[in-house]
Design a protein around this motif. Sequence first.
Motif, PDB file in Angstrom:
ATOM      1  N   ASP A  69      34.938  43.576  -7.316  1.00  0.00           N
ATOM      2  CA  ASP A  69      33.769  43.019  -6.650  1.00  0.00           C
ATOM      3  C   ASP A  69      33.969  42.770  -5.157  1.00  0.00           C
ATOM      4  OD1 ASP A  69      35.526  40.944  -6.863  1.00  0.00           O
ATOM      5  OD2 ASP A  69      34.169  39.561  -7.890  1.00  0.00           O
ATOM      6  N   ASN A  70      35.098  43.213  -4.609  1.00  0.00           N
ATOM      7  CA  ASN A  70      35.278  43.084  -3.164  1.00  0.00           C
ATOM      8  C   ASN A  70      34.295  43.974  -2.425  1.00  0.00           C
ATOM      9  OD1 ASN A  70      37.564  41.324  -2.217  1.00  0.00           O
ATOM     10  ND2 ASN A  70      38.634  42.476  -3.806  1.00  0.00           N
ATOM     11  N   LYS A  71      33.784  43.458  -1.314  1.00  0.00           N
ATOM     12  CA  LYS A  71      32.879  44.224  -0.459  1.00  0.00           C
ATOM     13  C   LYS A  71      33.695  44.842   0.665  1.00  0.00           C
ATOM     14  CE  LYS A  71      28.570  45.128   1.111  1.00  0.00           C
ATOM     15  NZ  LYS A  71      27.514  45.830   0.355  1.00  0.00           N
ATOM     16  N   ILE A  72      33.659  46.179   0.771  1.00  0.00           N
ATOM     17  CA  ILE A  72      34.435  46.832   1.815  1.00  0.00           C
ATOM     18  C   ILE A  72      33.527  47.302   2.945  1.00  0.00           C
ATOM     19  CG2 ILE A  72      36.084  47.602   0.071  1.00  0.00           C
ATOM     20  CD1 ILE A  72      35.086  50.499   0.808  1.00  0.00           C
ATOM     21  N   ALA A  73      34.121  47.381   4.136  1.00  0.00           N
ATOM     22  CA  ALA A  73      33.415  47.897   5.308  1.00  0.00           C
ATOM     23  C   ALA A  73      34.244  49.011   5.917  1.00  0.00           C
ATOM     24  CB  ALA A  73      33.189  46.790   6.330  1.00  0.00           C
ATOM     25  N   VAL A  74      33.584  50.063   6.366  1.00  0.00           N
ATOM     26  CA  VAL A  74      34.264  51.188   7.011  1.00  0.00           C
ATOM     27  C   VAL A  74      33.493  51.573   8.265  1.00  0.00           C
ATOM     28  CG1 VAL A  74      35.182  52.113   4.840  1.00  0.00           C
ATOM     29  CG2 VAL A  74      32.962  52.927   5.687  1.00  0.00           C
ATOM     30  N   ARG A 107      33.696  50.355  -6.564  1.00  0.00           N
ATOM     31  CA  ARG A 107      33.166  49.384  -5.595  1.00  0.00           C
ATOM     32  C   ARG A 107      31.968  49.896  -4.804  1.00  0.00           C
ATOM     33  NH1 ARG A 107      38.734  49.126  -4.640  1.00  0.00           N
ATOM     34  NH2 ARG A 107      39.670  47.382  -5.761  1.00  0.00           N
ATOM     35  N   SER A 108      31.584  51.129  -4.994  1.00  0.00           N
ATOM     36  CA  SER A 108      30.628  51.731  -4.066  1.00  0.00           C
ATOM     37  C   SER A 108      29.175  51.682  -4.507  1.00  0.00           C
ATOM     38  CB  SER A 108      31.007  53.190  -3.832  1.00  0.00           C
ATOM     39  OG  SER A 108      30.786  53.950  -5.011  1.00  0.00           O
ATOM     40  N   ILE A 159      36.989  43.322   2.966  1.00  0.00           N
ATOM     41  CA  ILE A 159      38.043  44.246   3.400  1.00  0.00           C
ATOM     42  C   ILE A 159      37.459  45.207   4.427  1.00  0.00           C
ATOM     43  CG2 ILE A 159      39.656  46.037   2.655  1.00  0.00           C
ATOM     44  CD1 ILE A 159      39.407  44.678  -0.187  1.00  0.00           C
ATOM     45  N   ILE A 160      38.169  45.368   5.548  1.00  0.00           N
ATOM     46  CA  ILE A 160      37.707  46.240   6.624  1.00  0.00           C
ATOM     47  C   ILE A 160      38.756  47.319   6.877  1.00  0.00           C
ATOM     48  CG2 ILE A 160      36.989  46.361   9.031  1.00  0.00           C
ATOM     49  CD1 ILE A 160      36.461  43.283   8.819  1.00  0.00           C
ATOM     50  N   TYR A 161      38.337  48.574   6.834  1.00  0.00           N
ATOM     51  CA  TYR A 161      39.214  49.690   7.165  1.00  0.00           C
ATOM     52  C   TYR A 161      39.013  50.062   8.638  1.00  0.00           C
ATOM     53  CZ  TYR A 161      40.137  50.675   2.194  1.00  0.00           C
ATOM     54  OH  TYR A 161      40.529  50.607   0.883  1.00  0.00           O
ATOM     55  N   LEU A 162      40.093  50.037   9.400  1.00  0.00           N
ATOM     56  CA  LEU A 162      40.058  50.469  10.795  1.00  0.00           C
ATOM     57  C   LEU A 162      41.141  51.522  11.013  1.00  0.00           C
ATOM     58  CD1 LEU A 162      39.712  47.079  12.747  1.00  0.00           C
ATOM     59  CD2 LEU A 162      37.889  48.710  12.192  1.00  0.00           C
TER      60      LEU A 162
END
Length: 415
Positions: free
Chosen positions: A127-132, A149-150, A184-187
């Motif tokens: 259930d984590n919300k990710i950002a890209v 998660r998508s 969670i943020i992917y950079l």
Amino acid sequence: MVINMTANVNEYYSLIQNNYLFVEIARRVDEYQKENPDVDLIKMGIGDVTRPLAKSVVKAFKEAVDELGQPETFRGYGPEQGYDFLINEIIEHDYKPLGVELKNSEVFISDGAKCDTGNFQELFSKDNKIAVTDPVYPVYVDSNVMAGRSGKMGDDGFYENITYLPATAENNFVPSLPEEEVDIIYLCYPNNPTGTTLTKSQLKEWVDYAHEHDALILFDAAYESFIKTPNVPHSIYEVEGARDVAVEFRSYSKVAGFTGTRCAYCVVPEEVYLKDSKGNDVQLNPLWNRRQSTKFNGVSYPVQRAAQAIYTSEGKKEIQENLDYYSKNAGVIRESLEKIGLDVYGGVDSPYIWFKTPNDIDSWSFFDILLKEAHVVSTPGAGFGPSGEGYIRLTAFNTYENTIEAMNRISKLEF
């Protein structure tokens, strides 16, 4: 004959759209090559290197293999986290010069940053919300789609449960901070695919955001060795407070030509904590250690000895020569494309050049033009996400001679 098994498939895989980007490119190129066997294709699509391993690396590689051939020096299973002889060099040469102190237990040797960034999501609840950022390296998205998660992809090309942060020419390829809460943020900087960078002050905004919103940053620094511009950080840990909120991934693939040799590492500071379902703090470092110990047997001894050779005085010199070679190619590509009037980005602190297609031609159509008319293989920007539509990525990893030839061919095209 179809056997009706009781085992059920992971249906999240069905949510992934089409083939993996580079598999689809390879399919199209192979099909065209079979139909036109005499055509001389110049491949500037996938980010694979062309220069051979440095002499000092090869020497260390061979000596380590010889060790395994003698009973007195033979080694079997190594530590899943990596040998200390390599970890010590990483800390001493990659981080101490930046003013960053690390413990050996915070560095994990692996067989690739692609594997690490794809595998790391296993540590997070569904259930984590990710950002890209958008465009984005596909592995960040696809691995989270596989994990559930998508949600589904909409007609606009966005997955419904993923937060996209556009990085476009309109915002100078500096994505805005998330407007909704994310976990969670992917950079990735220098960025793949755009080749652009963030300054230290710009990166600090992300670290401050992570502190304020209890978010985790997964920072892919696979291309940091190409950075030349002052005030562009080589590591997120150069930013104050990053050790509390960030994991960093690095790779020897582009730095030292290890695309076929396979060696990389990630840094998981002991200060990083997640929450369990009851709100309790859970340290991230032991979780990754357990994951690797369970599912990974470590990088081979000869490969780690080869990687260690990169940090010798001779190794550094040889590696820098290769980096300078590819950077020269990047400059040729950038200047050539600008000369014919295209809007070009990247190619300064990165081996990737990102350019706008002429006359609003869509990415895959321009990919076909380059393939069939210039006989140059590129990467269509649409494969990196909706904001990549209308762009093309070229890499600087071919030979200098092929790079010159490819630019000559493209320059002769009529748009």
